[in-house]
Design a protein around this motif. Sequence first.
Motif, mmCIF file in Angstrom:
data_model
loop_
_atom_site.group_PDB
_atom_site.id
_atom_site.type_symbol
_atom_site.label_atom_id
_atom_site.label_comp_id
_atom_site.label_asym_id
_atom_site.label_seq_id
_atom_site.Cartn_x
_atom_site.Cartn_y
_atom_site.Cartn_z
ATOM 1 N N ILE A 1 0.744 -1.088 -0.138
ATOM 2 C CA ILE A 1 0.059 -0.155 -0.105
ATOM 3 C C ILE A 1 0.866 1.176 -0.122
ATOM 4 C CG2 ILE A 1 -1.810 1.207 1.272
ATOM 5 C CD1 ILE A 1 -2.751 -1.342 2.461
ATOM 6 N N ASP A 2 0.723 1.907 -0.885
ATOM 7 C CA ASP A 2 1.257 3.409 -0.874
ATOM 8 C C ASP A 2 0.395 4.561 -0.293
ATOM 9 O OD1 ASP A 2 2.649 5.697 -1.559
ATOM 10 O OD2 ASP A 2 2.645 5.507 -3.771
ATOM 11 N N LEU A 3 0.934 4.855 1.049
ATOM 12 C CA LEU A 3 -0.217 5.630 1.634
ATOM 13 C C LEU A 3 -0.143 6.980 1.095
ATOM 14 C CD1 LEU A 3 0.938 4.275 5.177
ATOM 15 C CD2 LEU A 3 -1.027 3.981 4.140
ATOM 16 N N ASP A 4 0.955 7.315 0.647
ATOM 17 C CA ASP A 4 1.024 8.689 -0.188
ATOM 18 C C ASP A 4 -0.084 8.915 -1.107
ATOM 19 O OD1 ASP A 4 3.092 9.280 1.423
ATOM 20 O OD2 ASP A 4 4.640 8.703 -0.027
ATOM 21 N N LYS A 5 -0.761 7.991 -1.610
ATOM 22 C CA LYS A 5 -1.640 7.960 -2.702
ATOM 23 C C LYS A 5 -2.868 8.034 -1.954
ATOM 24 C CE LYS A 5 1.176 6.594 -6.384
ATOM 25 N NZ LYS A 5 1.560 5.682 -7.569
ATOM 26 N N LEU A 6 -3.101 7.917 -0.702
ATOM 27 C CA LEU A 6 -4.427 7.814 -0.076
ATOM 28 C C LEU A 6 -4.687 8.993 0.800
ATOM 29 C CD1 LEU A 6 -4.161 3.982 1.174
ATOM 30 C CD2 LEU A 6 -5.996 5.035 -0.373
ATOM 31 N N ASP A 7 -6.043 9.019 1.227
ATOM 32 C CA ASP A 7 -6.280 10.238 2.034
ATOM 33 C C ASP A 7 -5.801 9.783 3.564
ATOM 34 O OD1 ASP A 7 -7.098 11.953 0.308
ATOM 35 O OD2 ASP A 7 -9.385 11.342 0.247
ATOM 36 N N PRO A 8 -5.331 10.807 4.257
ATOM 37 C CA PRO A 8 -5.198 10.043 5.862
ATOM 38 C C PRO A 8 -6.146 9.083 6.421
ATOM 39 C CG PRO A 8 -4.799 12.317 5.440
ATOM 40 C CD PRO A 8 -5.360 12.228 4.275
ATOM 41 N N LEU A 9 -5.572 8.122 6.671
ATOM 42 C CA LEU A 9 -6.704 7.119 7.340
ATOM 43 C C LEU A 9 -7.184 7.466 8.689
ATOM 44 C CD1 LEU A 9 -4.729 3.573 6.136
ATOM 45 C CD2 LEU A 9 -6.560 5.224 4.779
ATOM 46 N N ILE A 10 -8.086 7.036 8.839
ATOM 47 C CA ILE A 10 -8.712 7.120 10.565
ATOM 48 C C ILE A 10 -8.002 6.387 11.393
ATOM 49 C CG2 ILE A 10 -10.701 7.151 11.692
ATOM 50 C CD1 ILE A 10 -12.321 7.900 9.366
ATOM 51 N N GLU A 11 -7.531 6.609 12.708
ATOM 52 C CA GLU A 11 -7.006 6.024 13.541
ATOM 53 C C GLU A 11 -8.015 5.068 14.620
ATOM 54 O OE1 GLU A 11 -2.668 7.213 15.133
ATOM 55 O OE2 GLU A 11 -4.194 8.589 15.662
ATOM 56 N N VAL A 12 -8.110 3.967 14.849
ATOM 57 C CA VAL A 12 -8.644 3.311 15.419
ATOM 58 C C VAL A 12 -8.060 3.173 16.812
ATOM 59 C CG1 VAL A 12 -9.956 1.204 16.135
ATOM 60 C CG2 VAL A 12 -10.145 2.146 13.993
#
Length: 355
Positions: free
Chosen positions: A187-198
């Motif tokens: 997974i390239d996190l730079d290509k995603l909106d910030p994920l929600i922390e659980v």
Amino acid sequence: MMDYRESPGISAGSRLEGGVDDQAEPRRFRRFDFVRPQRQLDVPRVVLAVGLIGMAAVLAVYLVTMAVRSAVSWLHLQSQYQIQFADIALAEPPPAWFRGGRETFLRKVRENADEPEILPLLDLERGRIDRAFRLSPFVEDVIRVEYPPHQIIVHLVYKQPIATLPFPRSPALILDRNAHVLPREDIDLDKLDPLIEVIAQGLLPSAAKPGLPFRPPGSSPESDRCESCIRQATSLAAYFREPPRARAASSPALRITKVIATECIAAASSTLDHRGFFVANADRALILWGQPPGEEPPGAAKADDKWAILEKWATGPVHEPLPDRDFWSFTPTYLDHIRTAPASGHASTPANPGR
């Protein structure tokens, strides 16, 4: 007058005596009669003949079958009836955030399902391709598999990264809406909106197999409760990532950054919090949301009703940050400020999570 008489016939015995040998005459093959001279059926001969005919028929069938099998095997080995696994067509390409694109995705699907590099189109078992793709940790559903001439086309629904589950001394896990663990390295996190922390304090990491739901280590009622709690938390996070809410995330007050799983926090203490989930926005406001969509108790406000109240609250007057551990709670029409400590000081309580 002279009498002419025919010479008398010479018997077999006379011919022998006179030196005439009947062996000089050609022999005739004896007929294979099924009926004896007395007009009785010769059963042994009939059985023998039927057996010989049956054996000949079986032999002929065997030879024809072997010839057909050889022809089919030869046909199956022809290049036009084989396909590279890497040449399978994906009707929906992998998401942009998947590292390596289509080629890497197909290679990992093949390796995970232990499939060969070359597939015989004429020998594919029913459901084989469907099963191979369902084993991928990134596939949520296989809609259908098509088999046009010399090709395979697969229609997929991909799992989407929704949330992260951080741990104090271990890398955070990436989860989808059903709390399935997704391989972080793909997974390239730079290509995603910030994920929600659980947030689930006191929760220990688990060696969950990619593609399967996260489950805390051990087997106990507390582990079962925490597993359910994490799944509900990711379901709530997915609600905030759906298009109507995601478009509103440009406003910090409507951009949810954390979902706090209070029941998992309580697993490390003696107090169990049944109020549901807290959420935090980009302004660090703590809001008691309650239960995830579809699991609200009878008479409680639905998720869309709460979101409408939150939108109205976010577009109203600017709200000052609340004192430590105070939070906002939904009423039927607005958000109410809930105080958790006396005015002289702010004492923490086990039921209220920190920020």
